[in-house]
Structure formats: structure tokens, C-alpha cells
Scaffold this active site. Structure first.
Site, PDB file in Angstrom:
ATOM      1  N   SER A   1      81.966  69.158  29.940  1.00  0.00           N
ATOM      2  CA  SER A   1      82.271  69.246  28.689  1.00  0.00           C
ATOM      3  C   SER A   1      83.436  70.425  29.075  1.00  0.00           C
ATOM      4  O   SER A   1      83.561  71.045  29.977  1.00  0.00           O
ATOM      5  CB  SER A   1      81.909  70.470  28.039  1.00  0.00           C
ATOM      6  OG  SER A   1      82.131  71.209  26.710  1.00  0.00           O
TER       7      SER A   1
ATOM      8  N   TYR B   1      76.175  77.739  27.643  1.00  0.00           N
ATOM      9  CA  TYR B   1      76.919  76.272  27.493  1.00  0.00           C
ATOM     10  C   TYR B   1      77.630  76.435  28.528  1.00  0.00           C
ATOM     11  O   TYR B   1      77.567  75.786  29.169  1.00  0.00           O
ATOM     12  CB  TYR B   1      76.933  76.433  25.969  1.00  0.00           C
ATOM     13  CG  TYR B   1      77.162  75.356  26.329  1.00  0.00           C
ATOM     14  CD1 TYR B   1      76.431  73.758  25.990  1.00  0.00           C
ATOM     15  CD2 TYR B   1      78.369  74.513  26.022  1.00  0.00           C
ATOM     16  CE1 TYR B   1      76.904  72.636  25.727  1.00  0.00           C
ATOM     17  CE2 TYR B   1      79.021  73.431  25.533  1.00  0.00           C
ATOM     18  CZ  TYR B   1      78.451  72.339  25.458  1.00  0.00           C
ATOM     19  OH  TYR B   1      78.868  70.894  25.597  1.00  0.00           O
TER      20      TYR B   1
END
Length: 257
Positions: A142, A155
Site C-alpha cells: 500500500s 496499518y
């Protein structure tokens, strides 16, 4: 760049987190270019829904990628498959909160799925690829692993770990013919981001629409990418000769460097 059908056709791909979202889109794209696809996830029903879309080229297998015993069982179950494409897509978003408000169990859950899961599944399915001297691993990372995202420390830290895993693993197995790369999507339009925007709005006292507008304002294209765009990029990575240890930024310009 080689034609997708020439590179993907006739091979068997394993896609984790294939019951919905990016995993489903990636599975459909691979099958569309002639691959047999093993759909892996924790819940049977969404996997069977994906399988119905894929057709006869699909096989469903249940697994909790964060659990070593479950991954070992998966590898034994799939011993009859010659898996040469592994897409580590399974992931969880984790809490939306400042670091001081994140509970240890929330932190551990994110790392268990996003990082440990990538490690365990790779460890289980790399040996046959290495024995054959060929294979591809694509890790879904990501852009959040490459730039600040306040309120999402677990995250972002987990996705940075996936990037480090990718580059090092590429150097370990590249000499034996296995290519390891990652794709770093930016915000992907869909229910998961809608939930994130709702949580961010609750945290910051704004609206989901305002949270989304602020988020996409960081991208050059002022929009989110789509699941189909990430799926197309996954197939494209497999088609580029010499691509190994690379991270592909697919963020509509959210990260530009």
C-alpha cells in the site's frame, strides 16, 4: 512486455483474500488470461461467490493465513496443484485511532494478517517454485507504507513491513528463478474505504464525504484507483521480464517521487 495470455495462460495462481474486493478482482483478471485460480480465504460463502464468477478454472480453499497450522493444512491440501503464481492479498485495515489509543490486540491482529500471513503463505508455497526454478510472488502492499497516514499507525507500519519483506525475499529467491514484487495501491474505491472514511469522520468530528475529499486531494488525479486497475497491474507485473524486487506505485499520483 510479454502478452498476458502467454505469461499467465496455463498456470495455476493462488490468491489470498479472494472472497471480495481486490482479491476477487485479481482472481478474475488472472482467470481471464487463462490461469487456473485457487481462491483462499477464511469464509467459504464469499469464496464460492468468486468461484461462480471465475467458472471452471476456480478452486476454493479455506485458510486463516495468520495461523501456521492452517497454512500448513492448506499446503497439504493443495499438494496436487502446481502453483507458480502466488498473490499475497489478504489483509485487514485495523483501527482508526491515534497510536496511544490503539490496543495491543488490535496492533497484533493487523500484523498477524498483513505481515505474518504474507510470510507464512510465502514460506509454504515457495519451495515447489524453487525446486522448479520458476515462479512469481506478488505482494499487495500500500502507499500507506510509504507516506504518513495519521490515525492508521498499525496499518502503515504493517505495509512498510511488507515492502521490506518483498525486497529482501526477491534477493533470496531471485537467483533461483522466482520473481518477487509488490504493488502499492493508493485508496481503492469500494466498501472498505467507505468504512475507513466513516471511522475517520467519527474520530475527527467531520463527515465521511469530507474525509474522502481530504484523502483524495493528495492524489494527482484527485480520485481513488479501482479494483480493476489493481487487478490489471497484478497481471502486468507478471508480464515484465526482469522485474524483481520492485514496488509498483498505483495510487493515481498519491505518491510521486
Amino acid at each position: 512486455m510479454r502478452a498476458p495470455g502467454d505469461v499467465v495462460g496455463g498456470r495455476t495462481a493462488l490468491v489470498t483474500g479472494a472472497g471480495n474486493g481486490l482479491g476477487r478482482a485479481i482472481a478474475l483478471a488472472l482467470a481471464g488470461h487463462g490461469a487456473r485460480v485457487v481462491l483462499v480465504g477464511r469464509t467459504r460463502r464469499p469464496l464460492e461467490e468468486t468461484a461462480a464468477l471465475v467458472g471452471d478454472a476456480a478452486r476454493v480453499a479455506l485458510c486463516d493465513v495468520s495461523d501456521p497450522a492452517s497454512v500448513d493444512t492448506l499446503a497439504a491440501e493443495l499438494a496436487d496443484e502446481s502453483i507458480s503464481i502466488l498473490v499475497n492479498n489478504a489483509g485487514v485495515a485495523g483501527p482508526v485511532a491515534d497510536l496511544v489509543d490503539v490496543r495491543p490486540d488490535e496492533w497484533d491482529e493487523v500484523f498477524a494478517v498483513n505481515v505474518r500471513g504474507t510470510y507464512l503463505v510465502s514460506r509454504a508455497f515457495l519451495p515447489p517454485m524453487l525446486a522448479r526454478g520458476t515462479g512469481d510472488v506478488v505482494n499487495i502492499a500500500s502507499v500507506s507504507g510509504k507516506r504518513p497516514l495519521p490515525g492508521r499507525t498499525p496499518y502503515t507500519a504493517s505495509k512498510m513491513a511488507v515492502l521490506g519483506l518483498t525486497t529482501t525475499l526477491a534477493h533470496e529467491v531471485g537467483p533461483q528463478g522466482v520473481m518477487v514484487n509488490s504493488i502499492s495501491p493508493g485508496p481503492v474505491a469500494g466498501p472498505r474505504m467507505e468504512r475507513n472514511f466513516a471511522r475517520e469522520a467519527e474520530r475527527s468530528g467531520t463527515t465521511p464525504q469530507a474525509a474522502e475529499a481530504e484523502f483524495v486531494s493528495r492524489a494527482a488525479l484527485r480520485r481513488m484507483v479501482t479494483e480493476d486497475e489493481v487487478a490489471t497491474a497484478t497481471v502486468a507485473v507478471l508480464c515484465v521480464p526482469g522485474l524483481c524486487g520492485a514496488d509498483i506505485d498505483l495510487s493515481a499520483g498519491m505518491v510521486a517521487r
